[in-house]
Design an enzyme around this catalytic site. Sequence first.
Site, short mmCIF file in Angstrom:
data_model
loop_
_atom_site.label_atom_id
_atom_site.label_comp_id
_atom_site.label_asym_id
_atom_site.label_seq_id
_atom_site.Cartn_x
_atom_site.Cartn_y
_atom_site.Cartn_z
N HIS A 388 34.72 10.43 -11.41
CA HIS A 388 34.53 9.92 -12.49
C HIS A 388 33.65 10.87 -13.23
O HIS A 388 33.83 11.25 -14.48
CB HIS A 388 34.37 8.42 -12.60
CG HIS A 388 34.34 7.96 -14.06
ND1 HIS A 388 35.41 7.31 -14.82
CD2 HIS A 388 33.25 8.07 -15.17
CE1 HIS A 388 34.87 6.77 -15.98
NE2 HIS A 388 33.54 7.32 -16.16
N GLU A 389 32.39 10.85 -12.81
CA GLU A 389 31.55 11.61 -13.56
C GLU A 389 31.37 12.85 -13.86
O GLU A 389 31.21 13.61 -14.86
CB GLU A 389 30.05 11.23 -13.17
CG GLU A 389 29.36 9.69 -12.90
CD GLU A 389 29.75 9.11 -14.42
OE1 GLU A 389 29.50 9.57 -15.35
OE2 GLU A 389 29.77 7.98 -14.37
ZN LIG Z 1 32.44 7.44 -17.69
#
Ligand SMILES: [Zn+2]
Length: 581
Positions: A388-389
């Site tokens: 996600h990051e």
């Molecule tokens: Zn985020």
Amino acid sequence: MSIFPFLLVFGLYFSSGFASPALKATVRKPSTQTFFPSTSFQTFEGGVDHPLSKRDDTLANTASAYVQAQLKIDSSTVKFKSGYASDIAQYAYIKQQHNNIPLVNAVANVAFKDGKVVSFGHSFVKPSSFASSSATVSVDAAISAAQSALDGKHNNIPTTLEYLVNADNTASLVHVVQVQNADQGTWYEAFVDAHSGKFISSIDLVANAVYRALPIFKQDLTEGFELLVDPQDPVSSPLGWHNDGNTVSNDTSGNNALVYLDQTQTDTAPQTAPGLIFNYTQDPTISPSDGPNPGAARTNVFYIINTVHDVAYIYGFTEAAFNFQQTNIKTGGLGGDRVLASVQNSQGIDNANFGTPPDGQSGQMNMYLWDQTDPERDGGLENDIVTHEMTHGITNRMTGGGTGRCLQIVESGGLGEGWSDAMAEWMEQTGPQIHDFTLGSYVNGGVPIRSKPYSTNSTTNPYTYSTLLTAPEVHDIGEVWANMLHNVHAALVDAHGFSKTARTDPTGSEGNVVFLHLFIDSLALQPCQPDFLQARDAWIQTDHNRYAGANKCLLWKAFASRGMGINAVDYTDDFSVPDEC
Ligand SMILES: [Zn+2]
Ligand SMILES: *[C@@H]1O[C@H](CO)[C@@H](O)[C@H](O)[C@H]1NC(C)=O
Ligand SMILES: *[C@@H]1O[C@H](CO)[C@@H](O)[C@H](O)[C@H]1NC(C)=O
Ligand SMILES: *[C@@H]1O[C@H](CO)[C@@H](O)[C@H](O)[C@H]1NC(C)=O
Ligand SMILES: [Ca+2]
């Protein structure tokens, strides 16, 4: 703590600023990747007959005859190299040859059981030309060329003369020379052109690296660590993961990332592992900060960042598309901007974030511990959090040309959260049933961090375009977009099937391959500060660009099913599709 100008930090929940760390590295020489033709492989369950089935001949003759018959080639092209019998089968290894000279990179293997062929693999080639089979460059000259190219010394292994098939389908005659450098721990087999005297490429005889990590398709450590050997993609990371273009490291730093433990806000050094064996067995019964656990977390974060780099690269997040690399191998874009990742960062809790400055400046990932359980858990050991990051870096760089300034308004930031969840989901789907997906359950003590699973079922997840009217915050907005993309992904996989090799091969026509192409392509195409409708339009245009609009109606139907039909406007749902659909 300093905050870069023009920098937005996206968290899982909220934003924060950060300080920038220093670098550390050591010197060694890179190797050059050797070309390998594609390998085909068939298995035959109970087995099939071969030309000499009726005779009780040697393994060498039987296997050679089978390969000749399969590939319709004569015996002068085939050379039996070795073979043996195990307790359950017999294995034969064969080389392609030309004028009695073997080819380095064109081989075959046949396995027999109970007199039948049970499998056959080969990378035999039909080169457009073979260089003359008598060398015009001396062995001594070849040895010097290899030594200087690889910064080592020829060992006492005799050189050989072989053919090497090149990517352009010509075959070069090569002197094969082993070169070692004891101080640096390197050991290569070098291929030097026996006519031009030029060093062509080499094979690294030392496994580059071993990581005890969570394979990218797993979600978190409850699914089990594995020992992964050399997982880097040779196209995306031709220098491997521990060479930044100038220096070769012994640690969690390389061309794509520098990962460090940050328990005290003072340490920015990567983690050294002699021989690049990152083998830390995580102990779930003790604190993430103790024993082997920090090592396990850094290893996993390093592995995931590099893997996402490599997957995104083959789908188009390249140097020219403003990716994160210390040294750019292909032209375009600025280097000097590998991702810096702070693991167990003590400035935060129950979160993670990623700061994306413009191309040419490093992205900064911050991973925190989570205190919902005892002992605490480490965000670095949940792959969907790390992916996600990293995806924030991809979307912020690709939208609007590498400025890092183009997902700043709330709706665009919400799209950013949605893409990040969707990428995490894409990495973790393993088969043609696109399952409902939840995020963050492991770190958050068994409770997902999003309000609903992503699902094609509108009872399970009822979110539509108009949900944005009651979704004030970027992660709420992101849930609506990620769920739309889940529906798009499921529809594409339904229509075109699922490729298990999509993470390493972007050439297939399967639905998950198509999905990631449209995902990455649309980022480059959409405007700065996109809204939902523009992001949708970018997907549809991108499908036109890449697939001549083959999925136009499929995409409209999937978006329309969640309220983004052709007449959707101002957060009012519309479920209609174009007339031709
Ligand atoms: Zn985020
Ligand atoms: C790798 O690590 C070993 C042991 O820590 C050290 O002796 C060696 O110099 C390092 N090599 C490089 C290239 O950093
Ligand atoms: C990794 O460590 C385990 C013990 O924790 C050991 O059994 C295994 O041999 C090690 N593997 C490598 C490649 O070092
Ligand atoms: C959708 O989910 C609901 C609630 O879980 C379930 O009752 C229903 O059968 C599902 N519908 C389909 C088509 O799977
Ligand atoms: Ca760059």
